[in-house]
Design an enzyme around this catalytic site. Structure first.
Site, short mmCIF file in Angstrom:
data_model
loop_
_atom_site.label_atom_id
_atom_site.label_comp_id
_atom_site.label_asym_id
_atom_site.label_seq_id
_atom_site.Cartn_x
_atom_site.Cartn_y
_atom_site.Cartn_z
N ASP A 194 4.99 7.71 1.77
CA ASP A 194 5.30 6.60 3.31
C ASP A 194 4.00 8.10 4.43
OD1 ASP A 194 6.95 5.59 5.29
OD2 ASP A 194 8.87 7.10 5.12
N CYS A 235 5.43 3.56 9.35
CA CYS A 235 5.55 2.26 8.10
C CYS A 235 5.05 1.22 8.63
CB CYS A 235 6.80 1.80 8.22
SG CYS A 235 7.63 0.58 7.65
#
Ligand code: HMG
Ligand code: MG
Length: 313
Positions: free
Chosen positions: A17, A241
């Site tokens: 991530d 993201c």
């Protein structure tokens, strides 16, 4: 404050991530050294990368090379993100034993992130999860935008519950409930968690907080109070993201461990070694890592501090 949890499992998501959102290209060797150091710090679940389309997320294009070359610690699980059957095939070729599939509680985000509606994502994931399980591969599920969507705004907790339940029905051993854009606040977290817990046992839920607005640690505390004991975090607060505008880093693993240590909640993670792991990846980035504990150690030029053990629980 009343917290009955005495041990927390941390899922370290920095190498995935975190690095998926960095503009610079981090070499595979540096990723491997980072993942190895995270294992040395005591993290037992480390998301190693993503077998997603390299056209969509070029930062994860080297996951195959990274995964194959991690000196695997038998006590550590190294899950990877898989968006479709092609991703699963790549993962199986690389010898992966644990994957994560990911969908969302809001349609627009899902479309932007994986080019599928929520229903389409379940049609896509059903054979992926089945095939993974045939190969003995463990499957985790993610629900993004559980506390708000960058495109649609508010998200109904009922929708979060529905998507969590559908992921569990596919055989996911756990569902990670994501505050993708870091908009959640503690009472909201307790409201959503309370609704989920009416149907899903706490041991099958994890929380995945991004710290975009500085509420990730408060949200963690709120979830701990509800009995949640698995939290995703990223070393140094790396993260975001690419398909969530404005999303910044995850809850920093150091900040989480510092708080847990101070509350005498066991995580198995050594803070000094964790700082050492973050310090391996930091020089490759074009900005300082945002984690507060890490900054206190490095900017303040002080040695890492052990929190005073708290009697108040
Ligand atoms: P698409 O463009 O609709 O799919 O993307 P496609 O099937 O038309 O494929 C397009 C091209 O990609 C083709 O190549 C495929 O072969 C290739 P071409 O023929 O043009 O040369 N391709 C692949 N290549 C390698 N590995 C694959 C793969 N699949 C297709 N697995 C797709 C659909 C799902 C592939 C795409 O949208 C995708 O990869 N999305 C991933 C986006 C992503 O990784 N986002 C970040 C992770 S999610 C997140 O961060 C949230 C989370 O942290 C929780 C939270 O915070 O909430 C988990
Ligand atoms: Mg995330």
């Amino acid at each position: 404050m009343k917290i009955s949890v005495d041990t927390v499992k941390i899922v370290e998501v920095g190498p995935r991530d975190g690095l998926q959102n960095e503009k610079v290209t981090v070499p595979a060797d540096a990723k491997i050294a980072f993942i190895t150091a995270l294992g040395d710090a005591g993290l037992r679940t480390i998301e190693a990368g993503a077998f997603v389309s390299p056209k969509w997320v070029p930062q994860m294009a080297d996951t195959d090379e990274v995964y194959r070359n991690i000196p695997k610690d038998p006590g550590v699980e190294y899950p990877v993100l898989v968006p479709n059957m092609k991703g699963l095939e790549r993962a199986l070729d690389a010898g992966v034993t644990s994957i994560a599939i990911f969908t969302a509680a809001s349609e627009t985000f899902n479309k932007r992130n994986i080019n599928m509606s929520i229903d389409e994502s379940f049609e896509n994931y059903a054979p992926v999860a089945a095939r993974a399980q045939e190969h003995g591969v463990r499957v985790r599920g993610y629900v993004s935008t559980a506390f708000g969507c960058p495109y649609e705004g508010d998200v109904a907790p009922e929708k979060v519950l529905e998507v969590c339940a559908r992921l569990l029905d596919l055989g996911c051993y756990e569902v990670s409930v994501g505050d993708t854009i870091g908009v959640g606040t503690p009472m909201q977290v307790q409201g959503v968690t309370g609704m989920l817990l009416q149907v899903i046992p706490a041991r099958r839920l994890a929380m995945h907080f991004h710290d975009t607005r500085g509420t990730a640690l408060a949200n963690t505390l709120a979830a701990l109070e509800m009995g949640i004991s698995t939290f995703d975090a990223s070393a140094g607060g790396l993260g975001g993201c690419p398909y969530a505008p404005g999303a910044s880093g995850n809850l920093a693993t150091e900040d989480l461990v510092y708080m847990l240590d101070g509350m005498a909640i066991e995580s198995g993670v050594d803070l000094n070694r964790l700082v050492a792991a973050s310090s391996i990846i930091a020089p490759y980035l074009d900005h300082p890592l945002p984690g507060r504990y890490l900054q206190a150690c490095t900017k303040g030029k002080m040695k890492s501090v052990v929190p005073a053990s708290s009697a108040v629980q």
